[in-house]
Every structure is written in structure tokens, then in C-alpha cells.
Scaffold this active site. Structure first.
Site, PDB file in Angstrom:
ATOM      1  N   CYS A  56    -101.646  71.652 -29.020  1.00 42.01           N
ATOM      2  CA  CYS A  56    -101.183  71.951 -27.488  1.00 42.01           C
ATOM      3  C   CYS A  56    -100.151  72.968 -27.704  1.00 42.01           C
ATOM      4  O   CYS A  56     -99.565  73.145 -28.724  1.00 42.01           O
ATOM      5  CB  CYS A  56    -100.551  70.669 -27.162  1.00 42.01           C
ATOM      6  SG  CYS A  56    -101.641  69.481 -26.419  1.00 42.01           S
ATOM      7  N   GLU A  58     -97.106  73.061 -26.454  1.00 40.58           N
ATOM      8  CA  GLU A  58     -95.734  72.566 -26.508  1.00 40.58           C
ATOM      9  C   GLU A  58     -95.305  72.356 -28.161  1.00 40.58           C
ATOM     10  O   GLU A  58     -94.389  72.644 -28.569  1.00 40.58           O
ATOM     11  CB  GLU A  58     -95.583  71.394 -25.997  1.00 40.58           C
ATOM     12  CG  GLU A  58     -95.623  71.357 -24.194  1.00 40.58           C
ATOM     13  CD  GLU A  58     -97.106  70.919 -23.716  1.00 40.58           C
ATOM     14  OE1 GLU A  58     -97.954  71.366 -24.614  1.00 40.58           O
ATOM     15  OE2 GLU A  58     -97.237  70.548 -22.747  1.00 40.58           O
ATOM     16  N   CYS A  92     -97.313  65.413 -27.220  1.00 41.94           N
ATOM     17  CA  CYS A  92     -96.271  66.296 -27.266  1.00 41.94           C
ATOM     18  C   CYS A  92     -94.717  65.806 -26.835  1.00 41.94           C
ATOM     19  O   CYS A  92     -93.732  66.182 -27.259  1.00 41.94           O
ATOM     20  CB  CYS A  92     -96.626  67.474 -26.153  1.00 41.94           C
ATOM     21  SG  CYS A  92     -97.835  68.404 -26.872  1.00 41.94           S
TER      22      CYS A  92
HETATM   23  N1  THU Z   1    -102.839  70.933 -23.351  1.00 44.53           N
HETATM   24  C1  THU Z   1    -101.633  71.529 -23.872  1.00 44.53           C
HETATM   25  O1  THU Z   1    -101.859  72.495 -24.402  1.00 44.53           O
HETATM   26  N2  THU Z   1    -100.445  70.805 -23.399  1.00 44.53           N
HETATM   27  C2  THU Z   1    -100.538  69.641 -23.102  1.00 44.53           C
HETATM   28  O2  THU Z   1     -99.291  69.148 -22.850  1.00 44.53           O
HETATM   29  C3  THU Z   1    -101.766  69.025 -22.377  1.00 44.53           C
HETATM   30  C4  THU Z   1    -103.032  69.629 -22.791  1.00 44.53           C
HETATM   31  C5  THU Z   1    -104.002  71.799 -23.579  1.00 44.53           C
HETATM   32  C6  THU Z   1    -104.858  71.140 -24.864  1.00 44.53           C
HETATM   33  C7  THU Z   1    -106.188  71.590 -24.556  1.00 44.53           C
HETATM   34  O3  THU Z   1    -106.465  72.886 -25.088  1.00 44.53           O
HETATM   35  C8  THU Z   1    -106.194  71.958 -22.844  1.00 44.53           C
HETATM   36  O4  THU Z   1    -104.945  71.724 -22.617  1.00 44.53           O
HETATM   37  C9  THU Z   1    -106.993  70.777 -22.313  1.00 44.53           C
HETATM   38  O5  THU Z   1    -106.596  69.527 -22.588  1.00 44.53           O
END
Ligand code: THU
Length: 133
Positions: A56, A58, A92
Site C-alpha cells: 500500500c 501508506e 496500514c
Molecule cells: N491500497 C493502498 O495503497 N492503501 C490503502 O490503504 C488501501 C488499498 C491499494 C492496494 C491495492 O493496490 C489497491 O489499493 C486496491 O486495494
């Protein structure tokens, strides 16, 4: 604090979002963490053909902060392309909690924003004190 005061962080989170590698979900996320000393660290989500390896935005931003010695995040802006803006996922939240529950979390979409403290997003967090036995 008004959105004007975080506008630079919002711009940096949105710029990071544009760098996201999200060919599977098509859901791009950018994060910008402002540390206590004013430095800013960014991250974006990076997906993998082995889906579970996805990182993710974050957590990438937090890693960048930590490796630079910035262990006191003050504020994080999370940028997505949806309204209402998406809040950070549970994993996160837990990793961010390592560095304090008073972190200000700002989620921004194309048109709207939402704000919380990390403590509001992660009540009854598992904290390191529980390991003191
Ligand atoms: N994702 C994030 O980068 N941060 C979050 O807090 C929630 C989800 C990303 C992971 C994945 O690549 C996409 O969003 C869909 O879940």
C-alpha cells in the site's frame, strides 16, 4: 487546520498517486507523510501478478520516512480518485500506529476530504506496551 495548510502535502500525495503501479485493481493510491521536522516522504501502491504481495501507498511512505530517520510522523495525506475519499486500510493503520496515535490522517478524493486522528481510525490498537510482560 484548513485544507489550504496541507495543500502542498495534498499535491505531493496526488503526484505519488500518479506513479502507482496498479494494473490489476486499477485503483491508484498516493500517500505523503509530513514528519515533525517538516520533511515529506511519499509512497504509492505497487501491485504484483502475485496479488498478495501488493504494498500500500501508506506503508511505502512510512518506510521511506523511517529509513530517512524520520520516526515522528505528524500528518499523512492519502490521495485516491474516489469521493468520498478512501480511508487507509487496517494493515496500514496498524503500522502507522507504531509511531503514534495522534497522527493526523487526511484522505482526499478529487472533490472532497475527510479527516481523523489515527486513534479514531484504530480504537483499541495493539501497542507495544502489550509486549511488556
Ligand atoms: N491500497 C493502498 O495503497 N492503501 C490503502 O490503504 C488501501 C488499498 C491499494 C492496494 C491495492 O493496490 C489497491 O489499493 C486496491 O486495494
Amino acid at each position: 487546520m484548513g485544507l489550504g495548510e496541507v495543500s502542498d502535502l495534498v499535491s505531493q500525495a496526488r503526484a505519488a498517486m500518479r506513479q502507482a503501479w496498479a494494473p490489476y485493481s486499477k485503483f491508484k493510491v498516493g500517500a505523503a507523510i509530513e514528519a515533525e521536522d517538516g520533511r515529506v516522504f511519499v509512497g504509492c501502491n505497487v501491485e504484483s501478478a502475485s496479488y498478495g504481495l501488493t504494498i500500500c501507498a501508506e506503508r511505502m511512505a512510512l518506510g521511506a520516512a523511517v529509513v530517512a530517520g524520520a520516526r515522528k510522523p505528524r500528518r499523512v495525506v492519502v490521495a485516491t480518485d474516489v469521493d468520498p475519499p478512501a480511508a487507509p486500510c487496517g494493515a496500514c493503520r496498524q503500522l502507522l500506529a507504531e509511531f503514534g496515535l495522534d497522527l493526523e490522517v487526511v484522505a482526499v478524493g478529487p472533490k472532497t476530504e475527510r479527516r481523523w486522528t489515527l486513534g479514531q481510525l484504530l480504537p483499541e490498537a495493539f501497542m507495544r506496551e502489550s509486549l511488556d510482560r
